[in-house]
Design a protein around this motif. Structure first.
Motif, PDB file in Angstrom:
ATOM      1  N   VAL A   1       0.835  -1.211   0.000  1.00 22.88           N
ATOM      2  CA  VAL A   1       0.000   0.000   0.000  1.00 22.88           C
ATOM      3  C   VAL A   1       0.869   1.261   0.000  1.00 22.88           C
ATOM      4  CG1 VAL A   1      -1.925  -1.144   1.144  1.00 22.88           C
ATOM      5  CG2 VAL A   1      -0.265   0.097   2.518  1.00 22.88           C
ATOM      6  N   ASN A   2       2.140   1.124   0.307  1.00 20.52           N
ATOM      7  CA  ASN A   2       3.039   2.276   0.259  1.00 20.52           C
ATOM      8  C   ASN A   2       3.884   2.298  -1.013  1.00 20.52           C
ATOM      9  OD1 ASN A   2       2.815   3.999   2.669  1.00 20.52           O
ATOM     10  ND2 ASN A   2       3.178   2.080   3.748  1.00 20.52           N
ATOM     11  N   PHE A   3       3.619   1.359  -1.903  1.00 13.96           N
ATOM     12  CA  PHE A   3       4.415   1.256  -3.124  1.00 13.96           C
ATOM     13  C   PHE A   3       4.504   2.594  -3.856  1.00 13.96           C
ATOM     14  CE2 PHE A   3       3.867   1.001  -7.745  1.00 13.96           C
ATOM     15  CZ  PHE A   3       5.146   0.596  -8.110  1.00 13.96           C
ATOM     16  N   LEU A   4       3.335   3.199  -4.052  1.00 17.54           N
ATOM     17  CA  LEU A   4       3.280   4.420  -4.853  1.00 17.54           C
ATOM     18  C   LEU A   4       4.020   5.561  -4.153  1.00 17.54           C
ATOM     19  CD1 LEU A   4       1.999   4.926  -7.582  1.00 17.54           C
ATOM     20  CD2 LEU A   4       0.016   5.896  -6.401  1.00 17.54           C
ATOM     21  N   ASN A   5       3.791   5.696  -2.836  1.00 21.02           N
ATOM     22  CA  ASN A   5       4.447   6.758  -2.067  1.00 21.02           C
ATOM     23  C   ASN A   5       5.964   6.639  -2.126  1.00 21.02           C
ATOM     24  OD1 ASN A   5       2.166   8.074  -1.229  1.00 21.02           O
ATOM     25  ND2 ASN A   5       1.967   6.882   0.672  1.00 21.02           N
ATOM     26  N   VAL A   6       6.452   5.420  -1.942  1.00 22.17           N
ATOM     27  CA  VAL A   6       7.902   5.233  -1.928  1.00 22.17           C
ATOM     28  C   VAL A   6       8.475   5.459  -3.318  1.00 22.17           C
ATOM     29  CG1 VAL A   6       9.762   3.573  -1.558  1.00 22.17           C
ATOM     30  CG2 VAL A   6       7.853   3.672   0.053  1.00 22.17           C
TER      31      VAL A   6
ATOM     32  N   ASP B   1      -0.725  -8.744  -5.809  1.00 18.67           N
ATOM     33  CA  ASP B   1      -1.035  -7.836  -4.701  1.00 18.67           C
ATOM     34  C   ASP B   1      -1.324  -6.417  -5.189  1.00 18.67           C
ATOM     35  OD1 ASP B   1      -0.397  -9.541  -2.146  1.00 18.67           O
ATOM     36  OD2 ASP B   1       1.206  -9.940  -3.585  1.00 18.67           O
ATOM     37  N   LEU B   2      -0.430  -5.903  -6.040  1.00 15.65           N
ATOM     38  CA  LEU B   2      -0.647  -4.532  -6.520  1.00 15.65           C
ATOM     39  C   LEU B   2      -1.916  -4.454  -7.368  1.00 15.65           C
ATOM     40  CD1 LEU B   2       2.970  -3.314  -7.359  1.00 15.65           C
ATOM     41  CD2 LEU B   2       1.543  -2.700  -5.401  1.00 15.65           C
ATOM     42  N   ALA B   3      -2.156  -5.476  -8.164  1.00 10.92           N
ATOM     43  CA  ALA B   3      -3.358  -5.479  -9.004  1.00 10.92           C
ATOM     44  C   ALA B   3      -4.616  -5.509  -8.134  1.00 10.92           C
ATOM     45  CB  ALA B   3      -3.335  -6.682  -9.954  1.00 10.92           C
TER      46      ALA B   3
ATOM     47  N   ARG C   1       0.901   1.914 -10.678  1.00 14.44           N
ATOM     48  CA  ARG C   1       1.689   1.581 -11.872  1.00 14.44           C
ATOM     49  C   ARG C   1       3.017   2.283 -11.855  1.00 14.44           C
ATOM     50  NH1 ARG C   1      -1.873  -0.715 -16.234  1.00 14.44           N
ATOM     51  NH2 ARG C   1      -3.496  -1.453 -14.823  1.00 14.44           N
ATOM     52  N   TYR C   2       3.908   1.700 -12.617  1.00 18.67           N
ATOM     53  CA  TYR C   2       5.231   2.281 -12.761  1.00 18.67           C
ATOM     54  C   TYR C   2       5.415   2.659 -14.221  1.00 18.67           C
ATOM     55  CZ  TYR C   2      10.299   2.518 -13.145  1.00 18.67           C
ATOM     56  OH  TYR C   2      11.584   2.920 -13.408  1.00 18.67           O
ATOM     57  N   PHE C   3       5.861   3.877 -14.421  1.00 15.13           N
ATOM     58  CA  PHE C   3       6.179   4.252 -15.801  1.00 15.13           C
ATOM     59  C   PHE C   3       7.646   3.991 -16.048  1.00 15.13           C
ATOM     60  CE2 PHE C   3       7.713   7.140 -19.054  1.00 15.13           C
ATOM     61  CZ  PHE C   3       6.891   6.771 -20.109  1.00 15.13           C
TER      62      PHE C   3
END
Length: 501
Positions: free
Chosen positions: A224-229, A342-344, A355-357
């Motif tokens: 859940v912190n993937f995007l923030n980090v 998990d991310l999906a 998502r990652y660009f």
RNA sequence: GCGAAAGUAGCUCAGUCGGUAGAGCAUUAGCUUCCCAAGCUAAGGGUCGCGGGUUCGAGUCCCGUUUUUCGCUCCA
């Protein structure tokens, strides 16, 4: 040598006697499968954490750490699948003492009916030629009766499972006269649900308060912190997020000392990679993690990989690093290729794009994840049980020694005046003050020198510095090494360079 | 959760026929001791896991309970 069972008991007794691990709330008779780390235990545990953190975060440019909260939004656990997966209805047969999943008993009943139909069809095939199977299935009264029963039971099972109706499940099992495969009896207990997540209430008013769970794994805090980090850390795939923290599972059976506890601590790293490259990274982390264990000086034959044949719904590769505990090879660490599951899932439930660009490919994607997850308490037990040794010395005397890797030892050095007079204690205190800022030290002047060495052996102190009369004359001391019991004499001002861990 | 075994001082254990608890080690203080525990002196430490019952009286007999270990079971 003691048999493995006795050895394990001795390790547990040693852990308590020498201040490593105590049963929780012991003055109140303890609490089942809950333990406290004691004065030396906490040092060992902290050292394991540091050793891991250093290897994972400090030594990898592309891995950062976080420390997420134990409480998380309840929807996290719906997205992760824990709310459903942890809700198995269980039933016990009172005669055979066997436990079953109630829904599986009913599914097995359905499978039997299907068998019956198939037998019917096979029989008919032999009898009629030409044979119209479709027609037979639609008209044969036996087949129709069984098929109707199957449909009815399947529907009811689905309804009961959806509404979590435990009483209804019991009724259905009784109605269908399902017997225990072992005892053949219908003497069943009530159906009970074992939710492996601990729940509590958040908010001061119970009315409308949300149920929150104590996290059953730390991984979701990372997802859940993937995007923030990723955004704030300017991370580029592949990159990892590491975390050490407590997790809680309400296990039906929690046992084997600190091996399986309801409250435990995990050291996890989730590594985010480009889709399609996950299996390469899976191999990479398998090797890295095995190397980490062996770098501690623990022999390779104490470890082995155990690849999973049956993969969890989210994984496309999984292996365990197993350690040979006194009770056999058991899981110590898991390495899983978790795909984008998990991310999906969190994208789906949160509605946010996770998502990652990728600037290299000019694409945006949900990264795949390779996870390394090690139980801190299990690592503690692995190290402790490897280190515990009962030795008979050449002179026939016995000693118990914890041959801990020096980097993990709670106390690095003990400072011992050979006798408690002639100014030796004062000199020893000086040396202690010199070393104290750099390592955990212990001063001891009580009892004969040999006995003090043994005391330090028992808690795993790798080095003993002994101050004698010569020290007062030429400013040298002896360093006695724990495992070999050999001594060297070094000047006091070279102690810091000489003691390595 | 079921079954088996166990629970007496920090540890290892003794405790007879039911008659108000004992040893060794450990701990603390002191003595002795110049290099690998178990020399000397003294002290502290136990509602016998917890609760109930039988009994004039329970560590001891009975019932319940709890904790631990082992087996079964479970372990996304």
């Amino acid at each position: 040598m003691a048999n493995p069972e006795d050895l394990f008991k001795q390790i547990i007794a040693h852990a308590k006697e020498y201040g490593y691990v105590f049963p929780s709330s012991e003055i109140y008779d303890g609490l089942s499968a809950v333990y406290d780390y004691a004065q030396y235990g906490v040092e060992l545990k902290n050292n394991i954490k540091q050793y891991w953190w250093k290897a994972m975060v400090q030594m990898h440019d592309h891995i950062v750490g976080i420390d997420s909260a134990i409480f998380m939004h309840p929807t996290v656990w719906k997205a992760s699948g824990h709310v459903d997966a942890f809700n198995d209805p269980m039933i016990d047969n009172k005669d055979s003492k066997k436990r079953y999943r109630a829904d599986i008993l009913i599914e097995e009943y359905i499978a039997k009916l299907e068998d019956r139909i198939n037998k019917e069809v096979t029989k008919a095939k032999k009898r009629f030629d030409p044979f119209d199977e479709k027609m037979f299935r639609e008209t044969n009264p036996n087949v129709l009766r069984n098929q109707q029963k199957i449909d009815e039971v399947t529907t009811r099972l689905a309804e009961l499972m959806n509404s979590s109706d435990m009483v209804g499940l019991k009724q259905l099992i009784e109605e269908l006269e399902i017997v225990c495969p072992v005892s053949g009896s219908r003497n069943w207990t009530d159906v009970r649900q074992f939710n492996l997540m601990f729940a509590t209430q958040m908010g001061s008013v119970s009315e409308g308060a949300d149920t929150v769970y104590l996290r059953p794994e730390t991984a979701q805090g990372i997802f859940v912190n993937f995007l923030n980090v990723y955004k704030t850390g300017r991370m580029k795939v592949p990159f990892g997020i590491a975390q050490i923290g407590k997790a809680f599972r309400n296990e039906i059976v929690a046992r084997q000392f600190i091996f399986r506890m309801r409250e435990f601590e995990q050291m996890e790293m989730q590594f985010f990679v480009r889709p399609g490259e996950e299996l390469t990274w899976f191999e990479y982390w398998k090797n890295e993690r095995m190397k980490w264990h062996q770098d501690l000086g623990i022999p390779a034959e104490k470890f082995r990989f155990h690849d999973h044949d049956k993969l969890a719904h989210y994984a496309n590769a999984a292996t365990d690093i197993e350690f040979e505990f006194p009770f056999g090879f058991k899981e110590l660490e898991g390495i899983h290729s978790r795909t984008d599951f998990d991310l999906a899932q969190h994208e789906k439930f949160s509605g946010k794009k996770l998502r990652y660009f990728d600037p290299e490919t000019n694409e945006s994607y949900v990264p795949y994840v390779v996870e390394t997850s090690i139980g801190l308490d299990r690592m503690f037990l692995a190290v402790l049980s490897y280190a515990y040794q009962e030795e008979t010395l050449p002179d026939g005397s016995q000693r118990v020694v914890l041959s801990l890797p020096p980097i993990l030892a709670p106390i690095k050095v003990a400072i011992l005046p050979l006798v408690k007079k002639d100014g030796l204690p004062e000199k020893a205190r000086e040396i202690q003050d010199l070393l104290k800022p750099y390592m955990m030290c212990q001063y001891d002047e009580k009892d004969a020198i040999g006995r003090r060495y043994r005391r330090q052996d028992a808690i795993g102190t790798p080095y003993c510095i002994t101050v004698d009369n010569q020290t007062l004359e030429d400013q040298t001391v002896t360093i006695r090494e724990r495992d070999s019991m050999e001594q060297i004499r070094v000047p006091i001002d070279r102690l810091l360079q000489t003691i390595k861990f």
